[in-house]
Design a protein around this motif. Structure first.
Motif, mmCIF file in Angstrom:
data_model
loop_
_atom_site.group_PDB
_atom_site.id
_atom_site.type_symbol
_atom_site.label_atom_id
_atom_site.label_comp_id
_atom_site.label_asym_id
_atom_site.label_seq_id
_atom_site.Cartn_x
_atom_site.Cartn_y
_atom_site.Cartn_z
ATOM 1 N N ALA A 114 10.146 23.369 41.541
ATOM 2 C CA ALA A 114 10.846 22.101 41.472
ATOM 3 C C ALA A 114 10.396 21.380 40.225
ATOM 4 C CB ALA A 114 10.543 21.242 42.703
ATOM 5 N N GLY A 115 11.297 20.582 39.684
ATOM 6 C CA GLY A 115 10.968 19.801 38.515
ATOM 7 C C GLY A 115 10.470 20.671 37.384
ATOM 8 N N THR A 124 16.244 29.245 33.913
ATOM 9 C CA THR A 124 16.599 30.067 35.056
ATOM 10 C C THR A 124 17.458 29.231 36.008
ATOM 11 O OG1 THR A 124 14.496 29.513 36.142
ATOM 12 C CG2 THR A 124 14.561 31.507 34.777
ATOM 13 N N THR A 125 17.463 29.575 37.272
ATOM 14 C CA THR A 125 18.372 28.936 38.228
ATOM 15 C C THR A 125 17.887 27.552 38.659
ATOM 16 O OG1 THR A 125 19.316 30.987 39.082
ATOM 17 C CG2 THR A 125 19.264 29.120 40.598
ATOM 18 N N ASN A 126 18.834 26.631 38.763
ATOM 19 C CA ASN A 126 18.631 25.341 39.432
ATOM 20 C C ASN A 126 19.255 25.402 40.819
ATOM 21 O OD1 ASN A 126 17.442 24.306 37.139
ATOM 22 N ND2 ASN A 126 19.179 23.032 36.553
ATOM 23 N N VAL A 127 18.664 24.697 41.770
ATOM 24 C CA VAL A 127 19.239 24.569 43.116
ATOM 25 C C VAL A 127 19.653 23.123 43.312
ATOM 26 C CG1 VAL A 127 18.866 24.878 45.590
ATOM 27 C CG2 VAL A 127 17.685 26.381 43.950
ATOM 28 N N MET A 165 15.865 21.571 43.236
ATOM 29 C CA MET A 165 14.862 22.453 42.633
ATOM 30 C C MET A 165 15.386 22.810 41.241
ATOM 31 S SD MET A 165 13.967 25.028 45.836
ATOM 32 C CE MET A 165 12.527 25.763 45.071
ATOM 33 N N THR A 166 14.520 22.833 40.244
ATOM 34 C CA THR A 166 14.977 23.122 38.889
ATOM 35 C C THR A 166 14.153 24.233 38.257
ATOM 36 O OG1 THR A 166 13.557 21.405 37.927
ATOM 37 C CG2 THR A 166 15.793 20.765 38.535
ATOM 38 N N ASN A 167 14.851 25.075 37.495
ATOM 39 C CA ASN A 167 14.218 26.144 36.713
ATOM 40 C C ASN A 167 13.217 26.920 37.564
ATOM 41 O OD1 ASN A 167 14.291 27.458 34.252
ATOM 42 N ND2 ASN A 167 12.553 26.319 33.425
#
Length: 334
Positions: A36-37, A294-297, A312-314
């Motif tokens: 996250a972050g 990468t993926t963010n949620v 959630m990030t990266n």
């Protein structure tokens, strides 16, 4: 437009899928991960991806699902008591063929293993049935062919199906959807993502895809990922600008209602799931344009219309497939 009829959410459960832009490679299994972050970008292999605590039919599908087990204590509150515990979790698939379980309420990914599916195609999409079996779509880079594999969510072992994919259906969005009156009677719905425009909604019928119909209105020809629900509903994540979430008529492919989701990126690799009353969107940009991202949620909460684009990030790896069965909880665990 806002999606209507949210009064039915208490009767809801879910299933899902995703789409991708490429990938294959190995790693091992077993550790919980989160992200996250700013902490999310460190890792994605063997261990933690930022420390985050809690809070934050050739084949027959679903036959006999849940008849021989119980939900146990999965931390999932409303999980169907006829289902095994694993069927209540979200599962995601990385570009590198790594299978993870995901607990959205804890913001926690746990690596299960690396898929050993015998193919030179790239992983593209995933759906999960009521027996906690993942169905994974692989496609050729040029979309000339595709196939489906069945994957164990217990150990990531893989076996082929008798469902070759071609003629516009090689690259798919996928999601299981069941009937409220017969939860174990589910079907695997697919969205044809090959070519431009896409060719709409279909379903797996024996060893082939049976076309259902084109999407309607402004979403005709658009590509979609799918997630189904235990009350017989089907939703699509459309990568328009802004992206849209839409309920789809399973009999015709027509759009029932849709809502814009401003702030969620129009992605290159994407997936989504429904879990605990909310929708979760997994998005990443073109890896050649942004190699470090990468993926963010992101989370969309239909009960109040809120969109959390920084849920959630990266997270440290790129998600290309996601799925959750119709045994999933109907409300966020307390």
């Amino acid at each position: 437009m806002r999606i209507a009829r949210w009064c039915f959410w208490m009767a809801l459960a879910a299933s899902s899928c995703s789409a991708s832009d490429s990938g294959t490679s190995p790693t091992d299994s077993g550790q919980p991960t989160g992200g996250a972050g700013e902490n999310g970008g460190e890792g994605g292999q063997d261990g933690a991806v930022g420390a985050v605590g809690a809070g934050g039919e050739g084949e027959t599908f679903g036959a006999g699902a849940g008849t021989g087990g119980s939900s146990g204590d999965s931390g999932s509150g409303d999980a169907d008591s006829r289902c095994i515990e694993r069927a209540a979790f979200v599962y995601v698939l990385s570009q590198d063929n790594e299978l993870y379980s995901f607990k959205p309420d804890r913001k926690e990914f746990t690596k299960i293993g690396v898929l050993g599916c015998q193919t030179d195609m790239d992983p593209n999409s995933m759906a999960v049935d009521r027996d906690a079996v993942a169905w994974v779509n692989y496609a050729q880079a040029d979309d000339s062919a595709g196939t489906l594999f069945k994957v164990s969510t217990e150990d990531a072992s893989c076996e082929p199906t008798e469902t070759p994919l071609s003629e516009g259906w090689s690259r798919l969005g996928m999601g299981f959807s069941s009937d409220l009156s017969r939860p174990d009677a589910e079907q695997l719905f697919v969205a044809g993502a090959t070519g431009t425009p896409g060719i709409g909604l279909g379903r797996i019928d024996g060893p082939s895809v049976k076309p259902v119909g084109e999407f309607s209105g402004s979403l005709r020809g658009a590509s979609a990922e799918l997630t189904g629900t235990g009350d017989g509903r089907l939703f699509g994540f459309f990568t328009t600008s802004p992206v849209q979430l839409a309920e789809i008529d399973k009999e015709t492919g027509e759009i029932i209602e849709a809502t814009d989701l401003p702030g969620i990126e129009t992605p290159s690799a994407w997936a989504f799931t429904f879990w605990g009353g909310d929708f979760y969107f997994y998005t990443a940009p073109d890896r050649f344009q942004s190699a470090s991202r990468t993926t963010n949620v992101s989370r969309y909460r239909p009960s109040d219309g809120s969109i959390d684009t920084a849920y959630m990030t990266n997270i440290g790896f790129r998600i290309v497939g996601a799925g959750v069965s119709t045994c999933a909880p109907l409300e966020t665990p307390r």
